[in-house]
Write a protein that holds these residues in place. Structure first.
Motif, short mmCIF file in Angstrom:
data_model
loop_
_atom_site.label_atom_id
_atom_site.label_comp_id
_atom_site.label_asym_id
_atom_site.label_seq_id
_atom_site.Cartn_x
_atom_site.Cartn_y
_atom_site.Cartn_z
N LEU A 266 68.41 40.14 70.29
CA LEU A 266 67.49 39.02 70.31
C LEU A 266 68.23 37.70 70.48
O LEU A 266 69.30 37.48 69.90
CB LEU A 266 66.67 38.99 69.02
CG LEU A 266 65.84 40.25 68.73
CD1 LEU A 266 64.97 40.04 67.50
CD2 LEU A 266 65.00 40.64 69.93
N GLU A 267 67.62 36.84 71.27
CA GLU A 267 68.14 35.49 71.48
C GLU A 267 67.03 34.50 71.12
O GLU A 267 65.91 34.59 71.62
CB GLU A 267 68.56 35.29 72.93
CG GLU A 267 69.12 33.91 73.22
CD GLU A 267 69.51 33.76 74.68
OE1 GLU A 267 70.71 33.67 74.96
OE2 GLU A 267 68.59 33.75 75.53
N TYR A 268 67.36 33.54 70.23
CA TYR A 268 66.37 32.57 69.76
C TYR A 268 66.55 31.25 70.51
O TYR A 268 67.67 30.77 70.69
CB TYR A 268 66.53 32.33 68.26
CG TYR A 268 66.29 33.56 67.42
CD1 TYR A 268 65.01 33.93 67.03
CD2 TYR A 268 67.35 34.37 67.02
CE1 TYR A 268 64.79 35.06 66.25
CE2 TYR A 268 67.14 35.50 66.25
CZ TYR A 268 65.86 35.84 65.87
OH TYR A 268 65.65 36.96 65.11
N THR A 269 65.42 30.69 70.94
CA THR A 269 65.43 29.39 71.61
C THR A 269 64.23 28.58 71.14
O THR A 269 63.24 29.15 70.65
CB THR A 269 65.37 29.54 73.14
OG1 THR A 269 64.19 30.29 73.49
CG2 THR A 269 66.60 30.25 73.68
N ILE A 270 64.32 27.27 71.29
CA ILE A 270 63.17 26.40 71.04
C ILE A 270 62.47 26.22 72.38
O ILE A 270 62.97 25.56 73.29
CB ILE A 270 63.61 25.05 70.45
CG1 ILE A 270 64.25 25.28 69.07
CG2 ILE A 270 62.42 24.11 70.33
CD1 ILE A 270 64.78 24.00 68.43
N ALA A 271 61.30 26.85 72.51
CA ALA A 271 60.60 26.87 73.80
C ALA A 271 59.71 25.66 74.00
O ALA A 271 59.29 25.39 75.13
CB ALA A 271 59.76 28.15 73.90
#
Length: 489
Positions: A266-271
């Motif tokens: 999993l890769e977390y980003t602020i979308a």
């Protein structure tokens, strides 16, 4: 005159040896070391009135277990026999008988030695053990593996195959032993929590008077395919209150998603980011304050931290749309993500603001959690808010609701919260209620906010009940002063 002429005819080697039988067959027991009785192959040669000496030898074979005596033609075992030595449980060889003539001639005969015992024998599976691995998304009707069995005393083509266990996900072709996936199969281990199936297969021969059956186990392993999106837990609370004086780099909270696929990464980003000011007006992209970069997220751990100076006056509430993307997805790659909103309340910093003294309230986590037992009467006190004024430590005596109180609760200005209805735990769809409240200083110039969360708790207020009306009762026994009864309905 006459004369007697004696003519001697010289025999010419023009006849090849001929075996007495067109083929030789014997059946022996598993593990036998000798033929009982002895096993001979024999040939004759018409030349020299059948007295031509012959030599026997094996010219082809599917095993080295059998040998033949060169002079006598006796077939012998050089080791104990086993049905596992050959694919069909049968030794097959060709024996050649050669004469010593000029030119030498020969004859061949096939020899078959079946391993078993006389009578109807059960089939024998070949190629065991059966162990295969298939992807979880294998299409229905796709072949998985082929099982084969031979009949020691009958035609292999008449062996029938059946599945004893495992027919809910697999089926077998009765004639050729091909095991395939059924159309109703559910092989997704994330759904079934099963990653290995043991399919028991039967092979039934055509013997009489009773048909014999052999059994084998086919192990089917299910390989996980990365084809499911991650998910954020609905139970996680992604709401935080943060002081505008929070230093850069300080952790605010951690978001965490789970993915049922074994090899998920999993890769977390602020979308996306949106914000409102203290009056509730949404901020535009052209706003001078760069609220979109106020926070950052660690792409691996999901830790959200402060990225730039916070300002309550410019952005009182910042809402982050956080995305968790599976970077190792192999199916529906563009859809393998999940999003969650993180709401961050930016608290104005003022050392002189009141401080709540109830629960675990703090300026960085201004939440007061209260458990309320069900069935309490109207007017019951469920919470007494308390706070002190920072400059003087005087007790705060004025509290005001920021948001409407949920039905069933009433707030007095003194901070007393009472019930206005009776709550029944079993009849509640939503068992958590909340509202926001201010503790206001005596001069009405300073205030602090708290989020009050009420959770309705179940109590043991229901006795057991018979499912139907009791229609019959009878005394079973009497023990001292206690009577035991049997109730029937």
């Amino acid at each position: 005159s006459t004369v007697n002429i004696l003519i001697h005819l010289a025999d010419v080697n023009d006849n090849a040896p001929v075996f007495e039988l067109s083929e030789y067959r014997r059946t022996v027991r598993e593990g036998a070391t000798t033929f009982q009785p002895q096993f001979f192959v024999g040939a004759v040669d018409a030349d020299q009135e059948g007295r031509t000496p012959l030599t026997y030898r094996i010219v082809s074979t599917n095993s080295d277990v059998l040998t033949v005596d060169p002079q006598t033609g006796e077939v012998r075992m050089v080791m104990s026999v086993s049905s596992s030595h050959t694919s069909r449980g049968q030794y097959e060889l060709t024996v050649r008988a050669s004469d010593n003539g000029i030119p030498p001639l020969h004859g061949d005969v096939p020899v078959f030695v079946r391993v078993g015992v006389p009578g109807n024998q059960r089939p024998v599976f070949r190629g065991v053990p059966y162990n295969v691995t298939i992807p979880e998304n294998t299409d229905p009707d796709s072949p998985v593996v082929t099982v084969r069995a031979t009949d020691p005393d009958g035609p292999d083509s008449l062996v029938e195959y059946r599945i004893a266990t495992g027919a809910d996900n697999f089926y077998i072709n009765n004639s050729n032993g091909v095991i395939s996936i059924s159309r109703a199969a559910i092989l997704d281990p994330d759904v079934t929590e099963v990653r290995q199936y043991d399919v028991v297969v039967l092979a039934v021969d055509s013997g009489t008077p009773l048909r014999e059956t052999a059994q084998a186990t086919v192990t089917v392993n299910i390989a996980d395919i990365n084809n499911k999106p991650p998910r954020f837990s609905l139970e996680d609370n992604y709401v935080r209150h943060i002081s505008e004086r929070t230093p850069l780099g300080e952790k605010v909270l951690t978001v965490q998603a789970t993915d049922p696929d074994l090899d998920a990464q999993l890769e977390y980003t602020i979308a996306g980011v949106r914000a409102v000011d203290k009056t509730g007006v949404a901020l535009r992209d052209s706003n001078i304050y760069d609220y979109k970069h106020a926070f950052r997220i660690n792409s691996t751990t999901g830790v959200i931290s402060v990225n730039s100076t916070l300002d309550h006056q410019a952005a009182a509430v910042i809402i982050l749309r956080v995305r968790a993307q599976d970077t190792k997805a192999v199916e529906n790659v563009e859809l393998q993500y999940s999003e969650v909103e993180v709401t961050l309340y930016i608290q104005a910093y003022n050392e002189l603001n009141p401080r709540f003294t109830v629960g675990a309230w703090s300026p960085t986590d201004p939440t007061i959690r209260v458990a309320v037992a069900e069935e309490q009467p109207v007017g019951s006190t469920v919470l007494q808010l308390t706070a002190v004024d920072s400059p003087t430590d005087n007790t705060i005596s004025h509290f005001t609701a920021v948001t409407p109180l949920p039905t069933g609760f009433a707030l007095q200005s003194s901070g007393l919260v009472e019930l206005t209805k009776v709550f029944d735990f079993e009849n509640l769809d939503n068992k958590t209620f909340s509202f926001r409240v201010h503790a206001v200083s005596d001069d009405r110039l300073r205030k602090s906010e708290a989020l009050v969360l009420f959770t309705i708790k179940d109590i043991n207020d229901h006795g057991p009940q018979f499912p139907q009306q009791v229609s019959e009762a009878s005394q079973l026994t009497e023990r001292g002063r206690h009577l035991l009864w049997e109730l029937r309905s």
